[in-house]
Design a protein around this motif. Structure first.
Motif, short mmCIF file in Angstrom:
data_model
loop_
_atom_site.label_atom_id
_atom_site.label_comp_id
_atom_site.label_asym_id
_atom_site.label_seq_id
_atom_site.Cartn_x
_atom_site.Cartn_y
_atom_site.Cartn_z
N ARG A 1 0.84 -1.20 0.00
CA ARG A 1 0.00 0.00 0.00
C ARG A 1 0.87 1.26 0.00
N LEU A 2 1.96 1.21 0.75
CA LEU A 2 2.89 2.34 0.79
C LEU A 2 3.48 2.61 -0.58
N LEU A 3 3.94 1.55 -1.25
CA LEU A 3 4.55 1.73 -2.57
C LEU A 3 3.53 2.23 -3.59
N ALA A 4 2.33 1.67 -3.55
CA ALA A 4 1.29 2.11 -4.50
C ALA A 4 0.98 3.59 -4.29
N HIS A 5 0.92 4.02 -3.03
CA HIS A 5 0.64 5.42 -2.70
C HIS A 5 1.75 6.34 -3.24
N LEU A 6 3.01 5.94 -3.02
CA LEU A 6 4.13 6.78 -3.44
C LEU A 6 4.29 6.79 -4.96
N VAL A 7 4.03 5.65 -5.60
CA VAL A 7 4.11 5.59 -7.07
C VAL A 7 3.03 6.49 -7.69
N GLU A 8 1.84 6.49 -7.10
CA GLU A 8 0.77 7.36 -7.62
C GLU A 8 1.18 8.83 -7.51
N GLU A 9 1.80 9.20 -6.39
CA GLU A 9 2.27 10.58 -6.24
C GLU A 9 3.33 10.91 -7.27
N GLU A 10 4.25 9.98 -7.50
CA GLU A 10 5.33 10.22 -8.47
C GLU A 10 4.78 10.37 -9.88
N LEU A 11 3.81 9.54 -10.25
CA LEU A 11 3.22 9.63 -11.58
C LEU A 11 2.41 10.91 -11.76
N GLU A 12 1.77 11.38 -10.70
CA GLU A 12 1.06 12.66 -10.77
C GLU A 12 2.06 13.80 -11.01
N ARG A 13 3.21 13.69 -10.35
CA ARG A 13 4.25 14.70 -10.55
C ARG A 13 4.74 14.69 -12.00
N ARG A 14 4.94 13.48 -12.54
CA ARG A 14 5.40 13.37 -13.93
C ARG A 14 4.33 13.85 -14.91
N LYS A 15 3.08 13.61 -14.56
CA LYS A 15 2.00 14.02 -15.45
C LYS A 15 1.96 15.55 -15.56
N LYS A 16 2.22 16.24 -14.47
CA LYS A 16 2.25 17.70 -14.49
C LYS A 16 3.40 18.21 -15.35
N LEU A 17 4.46 17.40 -15.46
CA LEU A 17 5.61 17.77 -16.29
C LEU A 17 5.49 17.22 -17.72
N SER A 18 4.32 16.64 -18.00
CA SER A 18 4.06 16.02 -19.31
C SER A 18 5.01 14.87 -19.60
N ALA A 19 5.52 14.22 -18.54
CA ALA A 19 6.43 13.08 -18.71
C ALA A 19 5.68 11.76 -18.60
N PHE A 20 4.39 11.81 -18.28
CA PHE A 20 3.58 10.60 -18.19
C PHE A 20 2.17 10.94 -18.66
N LYS A 21 1.70 10.18 -19.67
CA LYS A 21 0.39 10.47 -20.24
C LYS A 21 -0.55 9.28 -20.14
N GLY A 22 -0.13 8.29 -19.38
CA GLY A 22 -0.97 7.11 -19.22
C GLY A 22 -1.94 7.23 -18.07
N LYS A 23 -2.52 6.10 -17.68
CA LYS A 23 -3.43 6.03 -16.54
C LYS A 23 -2.86 5.08 -15.50
N PHE A 24 -3.15 5.38 -14.25
CA PHE A 24 -2.64 4.52 -13.18
C PHE A 24 -3.70 4.36 -12.11
N SER A 25 -4.08 3.13 -11.86
CA SER A 25 -5.02 2.81 -10.80
C SER A 25 -4.51 1.53 -10.13
N ALA A 26 -4.29 1.59 -8.82
CA ALA A 26 -3.65 0.47 -8.11
C ALA A 26 -4.63 -0.26 -7.21
N ILE A 27 -4.45 -1.57 -7.15
CA ILE A 27 -5.15 -2.42 -6.19
C ILE A 27 -4.09 -3.16 -5.40
N THR A 28 -4.14 -3.05 -4.09
CA THR A 28 -3.12 -3.69 -3.25
C THR A 28 -3.71 -4.90 -2.54
#
Length: 476
Positions: free
Chosen positions: A247-274
């Motif tokens: 759960r910790l890793l999924a939470h931190l990965v989601e935050e990191e991908l949101e950061r990348r999305k704001k920088l236009s470095a990630f344009k995919g979708k991410f939804s995690a189930i732990t």
């Protein structure tokens, strides 16, 4: 017996007294590394007190931490645990490949161990998108940020191919091998015993920590902070099985991908189930392989007991062969003892030899196969669903891939070596030619030097090179 073994002299004395009161011929301890350590000290104490009870140990456990390249190839229960876990992971991957919109973060338990033997085996059976092995994290000194970034990189790379789904396998003891988290846990372990249960919350604990540790704890999400402050075990350490690492890793990965999305470095979708794959394998029907191994270990323990071989453990190798070709032996537990600096004698006077859990060997055929194929699994959909263990048909005798790949013939090779030594002794019997004695002496000198150097510098690979060098020099 305490949760973490028989350590105090009073516990050992009580064990001896119970065995004498029951008039036991043998005391058979069933378990993994910690149990074998107990057996070693109990057998020594029983011997010094002239007890008739022989202490015998049997390698049993789901985590695989007893696996060694010599006397113990695997433990009873490892195959069942991995097969059952692989079945559940495979089913999850099948579901993920169908709905194609979730990343499953699955934490795999291994009996509270830091090693990743079972995670490696499950990965070889199921080919997940990514597997995080504790040994790799420790070897590469990866931080929590590094691990999160690695996962985010894989998610981003798959998104470029239109794949917003996958499976991430996480070893249970991961947090204990991340350098900064391990340091934080050490600080927490030192300050929490002085606090009452009501005071074990973040706001009370943070002022007791160093500024660095307090800052790290504060950076973690609230649920992780609460879990890191849970009551410690009898050895004073946290039970990592109670911390939702996935759960910790999924939470931190989601935050990191949101950061990348704001920088236009990630344009995919991410939804995690732990989820956690924990005790299901403990209640499952044992595989055919584990049944055979259990019978063999139990019968061997009975033989050792009947011969009063105090301080011995059951050794079964050549497990990749048919059952009729397995090599069964008893060996002194003392040959497994090492001084790794992790434990001290009860009086604190010196280091305590123990049977230490083993880590995944980076030079093993199983790990090399994993390292070779894991990059392909990360991008391509290579998922495999091995299904449940079978009890009839062509796959009934399937066993763990790590066992099939290991080709461990240690006892057979040792037996062949003894036969060759006996053959040399016959050739060099009294009355043989002086030249034979001279050649044999020179070659044995070379062999002894090479063995001595190899045992201290670099292990078997170094030994083979040095032996070849010495042999070539001798020929010249």
């Amino acid at each position: 017996r305490r949760v973490h073994g028989i350590r105090a002299k009073s516990e050992i004395e009580a064990t001896l007294k119970s065995c004498e009161n029951l008039n036991l011929d043998a005391l058979v301890l069933i378990g993994a590394a910690r149990t074998h350590t107990d057996a070693a000290y109990l057998s020594e104490y029983f011997a010094t007190h002239n007890s008739k009870t022989a202490v015998i140990a049997c390698p049993v456990g789901i985590g695989g931490e007893m696996s060694r390249g010599t006397f113990v190839q695997t433990t009873v229960g490892f195959d069942t645990h991995c097969r059952t876990t692989a079945e559940m992971v495979g089913n999850t991957q099948t579901d993920g490949a169908s709905n194609r919109k979730y990343y499953y973060f699955l934490r795999l338990t291994a009996g509270g161990l830091l090693s990743s033997h079972s995670a490696l085996e499950v990965a070889l059976q199921t080919h997940p998108t990514m597997t995080i092995l504790t040994e790799e994290v420790g070897e590469q000194h990866k931080s929590l940020r590094n691990i999160v970034s690695d996962i985010a990189d894989v998610v981003s790379a798959r998104a470029l191919h239109g794949k917003n789904y996958g499976t991430i396998l996480i070893s249970e003891g991961l947090l204990g091998t991340i350098p900064e988290i391990a340091s934080l846990l050490d600080e927490l372990d030192s300050v929490l015993p002085a606090l009452g249960e009501k005071d074990r919350h973040a706001e009370k604990v943070k002022p007791l920590l160093t500024p660095w540790a307090a800052s790290l704890l504060n950076a973690l999400p609230d649920f992780a902070q609460e879990q890191l402050l849970l009551e410690r075990q009898s050895d004073g350490r946290i039970d990592l099985g109670k911390v939702d690492t996935e759960r910790l890793l999924a939470h931190l990965v989601e935050e990191e991908l949101e950061r990348r999305k704001k920088l236009s470095a990630f344009k995919g979708k991410f939804s995690a189930i732990t989820s956690i794959r924990s005790s299901q394998s403990r209640s499952s029907v044992p595989t055919n392989f584990d049944c055979e191994l259990g019978y063999a270990v139990g019968a061997s323990a009975a033989v050792l007991s009947a011969h009063h071989l105090n301080g011995y453990f059951v050794s079964i190798t050549s497990l990749h062969r048919n059952v009729s070709d397995w090599k069964i032996a008893g060996a002194p537990i003392s040959c497994l003892l090492v001084v790794d600096g992790s434990e001290f004698l009860e009086d604190g006077s010196s280091l305590r030899p123990i049977v230490a859990p083993t880590n995944v060997d980076f030079g093993s055929p199983a790990y090399l196969k994993f390292a070779e194929e894991s990059q392909k699994w990360a991008i391509e959909d290579c998922d495999q669903n091995p299904g449940p263990a079978q009890f009839s048909g062509s796959t009934v005798d399937n066993r763990a891939i790590t066992i099939d790949l290991s080709q461990n013939n240690y006892l057979s090779d040792l037996g062949q070596l003894w036969h060759r030594i006996e053959a040399v002794k016959l050739l060099c019997r009294p009355g043989c030619d002086r030249g034979v004695v001279h050649v044999a002496s020179k070659m044995l000198d070379t062999l002894q030097d090479a063995l001595s150097l190899g045992s201290h510098e670099g292990g078997s690979a170094s030994l083979a090179k040095r032996l070849q060098h010495h042999t070539t020099s001798g020929e010249k």
